[in-house]
Design a protein around this motif. Structure first.
Motif, PDB file in Angstrom:
ATOM      1  N   THR A 153       0.821  -1.176  -0.165  1.00  0.00           N
ATOM      2  CA  THR A 153       0.050  -0.007   0.130  1.00  0.00           C
ATOM      3  C   THR A 153       0.913   1.322   0.068  1.00  0.00           C
ATOM      4  O   THR A 153       0.519   2.487  -0.319  1.00  0.00           O
ATOM      5  N   LEU A 154       2.086   1.197   0.136  1.00  0.00           N
ATOM      6  CA  LEU A 154       2.977   2.342   0.133  1.00  0.00           C
ATOM      7  C   LEU A 154       3.702   2.373  -1.082  1.00  0.00           C
ATOM      8  O   LEU A 154       4.401   3.316  -1.501  1.00  0.00           O
ATOM      9  N   MET A 155       3.293   1.490  -2.208  1.00  0.00           N
ATOM     10  CA  MET A 155       3.883   1.435  -3.507  1.00  0.00           C
ATOM     11  C   MET A 155       3.069   2.007  -4.372  1.00  0.00           C
ATOM     12  O   MET A 155       1.731   2.153  -4.354  1.00  0.00           O
ATOM     13  N   GLY A 156       3.533   2.705  -5.353  1.00  0.00           N
ATOM     14  CA  GLY A 156       2.781   3.206  -6.686  1.00  0.00           C
ATOM     15  C   GLY A 156       2.184   1.956  -7.533  1.00  0.00           C
ATOM     16  O   GLY A 156       2.733   0.795  -7.447  1.00  0.00           O
ATOM     17  N   SER A 157       1.381   2.186  -8.153  1.00  0.00           N
ATOM     18  CA  SER A 157       0.764   1.073  -9.129  1.00  0.00           C
ATOM     19  C   SER A 157       1.596   0.521 -10.094  1.00  0.00           C
ATOM     20  O   SER A 157       1.647  -0.664 -10.269  1.00  0.00           O
ATOM     21  N   ASP A 158       2.720   1.400 -10.561  1.00  0.00           N
ATOM     22  CA  ASP A 158       3.723   0.877 -11.200  1.00  0.00           C
ATOM     23  C   ASP A 158       4.416  -0.131 -10.912  1.00  0.00           C
ATOM     24  O   ASP A 158       4.870  -1.620 -11.334  1.00  0.00           O
ATOM     25  N   THR A 159       5.108  -0.026  -9.574  1.00  0.00           N
ATOM     26  CA  THR A 159       5.641  -0.831  -8.832  1.00  0.00           C
ATOM     27  C   THR A 159       5.025  -2.205  -8.432  1.00  0.00           C
ATOM     28  O   THR A 159       5.342  -3.272  -8.516  1.00  0.00           O
ATOM     29  N   GLN A 160       3.742  -2.095  -8.001  1.00  0.00           N
ATOM     30  CA  GLN A 160       2.657  -3.073  -7.629  1.00  0.00           C
ATOM     31  C   GLN A 160       2.860  -4.253  -9.122  1.00  0.00           C
ATOM     32  O   GLN A 160       3.080  -5.153  -8.693  1.00  0.00           O
ATOM     33  N   GLN A 161       2.631  -3.472 -10.075  1.00  0.00           N
ATOM     34  CA  GLN A 161       2.167  -4.155 -11.377  1.00  0.00           C
ATOM     35  C   GLN A 161       3.717  -5.052 -11.750  1.00  0.00           C
ATOM     36  O   GLN A 161       3.614  -6.143 -12.117  1.00  0.00           O
ATOM     37  N   ALA A 162       4.738  -4.238 -11.481  1.00  0.00           N
ATOM     38  CA  ALA A 162       6.184  -4.844 -11.806  1.00  0.00           C
ATOM     39  C   ALA A 162       6.127  -5.991 -10.968  1.00  0.00           C
ATOM     40  O   ALA A 162       6.567  -6.987 -11.700  1.00  0.00           O
ATOM     41  N   ILE A 163       6.222  -5.990  -9.674  1.00  0.00           N
ATOM     42  CA  ILE A 163       6.460  -6.957  -8.954  1.00  0.00           C
ATOM     43  C   ILE A 163       5.476  -8.253  -8.943  1.00  0.00           C
ATOM     44  O   ILE A 163       5.904  -9.400  -9.046  1.00  0.00           O
ATOM     45  N   LEU A 164       4.273  -7.890  -9.166  1.00  0.00           N
ATOM     46  CA  LEU A 164       3.218  -9.089  -9.478  1.00  0.00           C
ATOM     47  C   LEU A 164       3.402  -9.699 -10.879  1.00  0.00           C
ATOM     48  O   LEU A 164       3.368 -10.930 -10.798  1.00  0.00           O
ATOM     49  N   GLY A 165       3.898  -8.796 -11.636  1.00  0.00           N
ATOM     50  CA  GLY A 165       4.182  -9.546 -13.203  1.00  0.00           C
ATOM     51  C   GLY A 165       5.436 -10.481 -12.921  1.00  0.00           C
ATOM     52  O   GLY A 165       5.413 -11.479 -13.551  1.00  0.00           O
ATOM     53  N   GLU A 166       6.243  -9.991 -12.398  1.00  0.00           N
ATOM     54  CA  GLU A 166       7.587 -10.715 -12.001  1.00  0.00           C
ATOM     55  C   GLU A 166       7.363 -12.015 -11.200  1.00  0.00           C
ATOM     56  O   GLU A 166       7.788 -13.337 -11.556  1.00  0.00           O
ATOM     57  N   VAL A 167       6.283 -11.916 -10.136  1.00  0.00           N
ATOM     58  CA  VAL A 167       5.870 -13.212  -9.399  1.00  0.00           C
ATOM     59  C   VAL A 167       5.371 -14.144 -10.218  1.00  0.00           C
ATOM     60  O   VAL A 167       5.593 -15.387 -10.241  1.00  0.00           O
ATOM     61  N   ALA A 168       4.291 -13.686 -11.023  1.00  0.00           N
ATOM     62  CA  ALA A 168       3.579 -14.766 -11.935  1.00  0.00           C
ATOM     63  C   ALA A 168       4.574 -15.386 -12.899  1.00  0.00           C
ATOM     64  O   ALA A 168       4.395 -16.427 -13.249  1.00  0.00           O
ATOM     65  N   LYS A 169       5.386 -14.507 -13.443  1.00  0.00           N
ATOM     66  CA  LYS A 169       6.338 -15.158 -14.435  1.00  0.00           C
ATOM     67  C   LYS A 169       7.154 -16.400 -13.762  1.00  0.00           C
ATOM     68  O   LYS A 169       7.553 -17.401 -14.699  1.00  0.00           O
ATOM     69  N   ALA A 170       7.575 -16.170 -12.609  1.00  0.00           N
ATOM     70  CA  ALA A 170       8.405 -16.900 -11.718  1.00  0.00           C
ATOM     71  C   ALA A 170       7.733 -18.347 -11.468  1.00  0.00           C
ATOM     72  O   ALA A 170       8.471 -19.166 -11.095  1.00  0.00           O
ATOM     73  N   MET A 171       6.380 -18.164 -11.279  1.00  0.00           N
ATOM     74  CA  MET A 171       5.794 -19.347 -10.638  1.00  0.00           C
ATOM     75  C   MET A 171       5.657 -20.506 -11.580  1.00  0.00           C
ATOM     76  O   MET A 171       5.429 -20.601 -12.802  1.00  0.00           O
ATOM     77  N   ALA A 172       6.142 -21.830 -10.956  1.00  0.00           N
ATOM     78  CA  ALA A 172       6.003 -23.031 -11.811  1.00  0.00           C
ATOM     79  C   ALA A 172       4.582 -23.341 -11.822  1.00  0.00           C
ATOM     80  O   ALA A 172       3.655 -22.844 -11.085  1.00  0.00           O
ATOM     81  N   PRO A 173       4.091 -24.207 -12.770  1.00  0.00           N
ATOM     82  CA  PRO A 173       2.676 -24.717 -12.737  1.00  0.00           C
ATOM     83  C   PRO A 173       2.470 -25.404 -11.441  1.00  0.00           C
ATOM     84  O   PRO A 173       3.053 -26.192 -10.747  1.00  0.00           O
ATOM     85  N   GLY A 174       1.114 -24.926 -10.941  1.00  0.00           N
ATOM     86  CA  GLY A 174       0.534 -25.459  -9.475  1.00  0.00           C
ATOM     87  C   GLY A 174       1.236 -24.728  -8.514  1.00  0.00           C
ATOM     88  O   GLY A 174       0.979 -24.996  -7.261  1.00  0.00           O
TER      89      GLY A 174
END
Ligand SMILES: C[S@@+](CC[C@H](N)C(=O)[O-])C[C@H]1O[C@@H](n2cnc3c(N)ncnc32)[C@H](O)[C@@H]1O
Length: 231
Positions: A153-174
């Protein structure tokens, strides 16, 4: 939530109002007091980066760690702070067959983790927004779980999006991703925006019940099935 409003000290220098910080604290579990001292001193130096008034409770940490597979898992922990959630993950991965990488931006917290937990924790000094390249440098191509207590909640939307995008890309199936949010942060516009973003990035977003034994009380989002999944 941290009061990050600058004020002036007697010498006229800009400082932060730290009067809201707890003055007395009884360490619990594996915390010998050193974890908490490091945490409070890191908050005083950089309240916005820490984004919390105290480390997570053991109850919240155990709930966050419960998404981690118990054997042979590769886990990325984002914002380990002084290690309470790291300890919970470590208890869960007790057979030692997996890898546990902890990405921490704050140098004081990273140093503390290296010193206190470096024999079993792979501490990576860096920004969660660069998760993919940090994992690549550690020879990791995908992870089975991502556990985070970042100050969203202390991050701007660009940072939130950037981190969540990286998380999603790093996740193995399941794989699963979990993150903490406090009851005090829930009404903030940035928290609402973050919840919307979670639903944009993941097909499955589950909210746990409130963990009252935490300062302040908090809950977790548990997310699975990134919409742009790895194949
Ligand atoms: C709210 S504290 C949580 C600490 C600990 N996990 C706990 O639950 O007690 C947030 C942590 O995230 C770290 N942090 C903030 N932004 C970060 C970023 N972009 N990348 C990595 N760590 C970050 C802070 O330094 C801090 O240690």
């Amino acid at each position: 939530m941290a009061n990050a409003t600058p004020s002036r000290n007697r010498r006229g220098r800009s400082t932060y109002d730290s009067s809201w910080l707890p003055t007395r604290y009884t360490p619990r579990g594996s915390d010998t007091g050193d974890d908490t001292r490091t945490f409070l001193s890191a908050i005083r130096r950089n309240p916005r980066q820490l984004g919390a008034i105290a480390p997570s409770s053991r109850r919240l940490a155990d709930l966050a760690a419960s998404i981690v597979p118990q054997t042979a898992a590769v886990v990325a922990e984002l914002g380990p702070g002084t290690g309470v959630i790291s300890d919970a993950i470590h208890r869960r991965m007790r057979d030692g067959s997996g890898r546990h990488l902890a990405i921490e931006l704050n140098p004081d917290c990273a140093r503390h983790l290296e010193r206190s937990r470096g024999d079993w924790l792979e501490v990576i000094r860096g920004d969660a927004a660069e998760l993919g390249s940090l994992l690549f440098s550690a020879d990791v191509t995908e992870v089975d779980a991502v556990v985070s207590a970042l100050p969203w909640t202390l991050m701007g939307s660009d940072t939130q999006q950037a981190i969540l995008g990286e998380v999603a890309k790093a996740m193995a199936p399941g794989a699963a991703f979990t993150t903490v949010t406090t009851v005090t942060a829930l009404p903030w516009p940035a928290a609402r925006r973050f919840r919307g973003l979670l639903r944009e990035v993941f097909r499955d977003v589950h909210t746990t019940s409130m963990v009252w034994r935490n300062v302040p009380p908090a809950l977790l989002y548990v997310c699975r099935k990134p919409r742009e999944a790895r194949t």
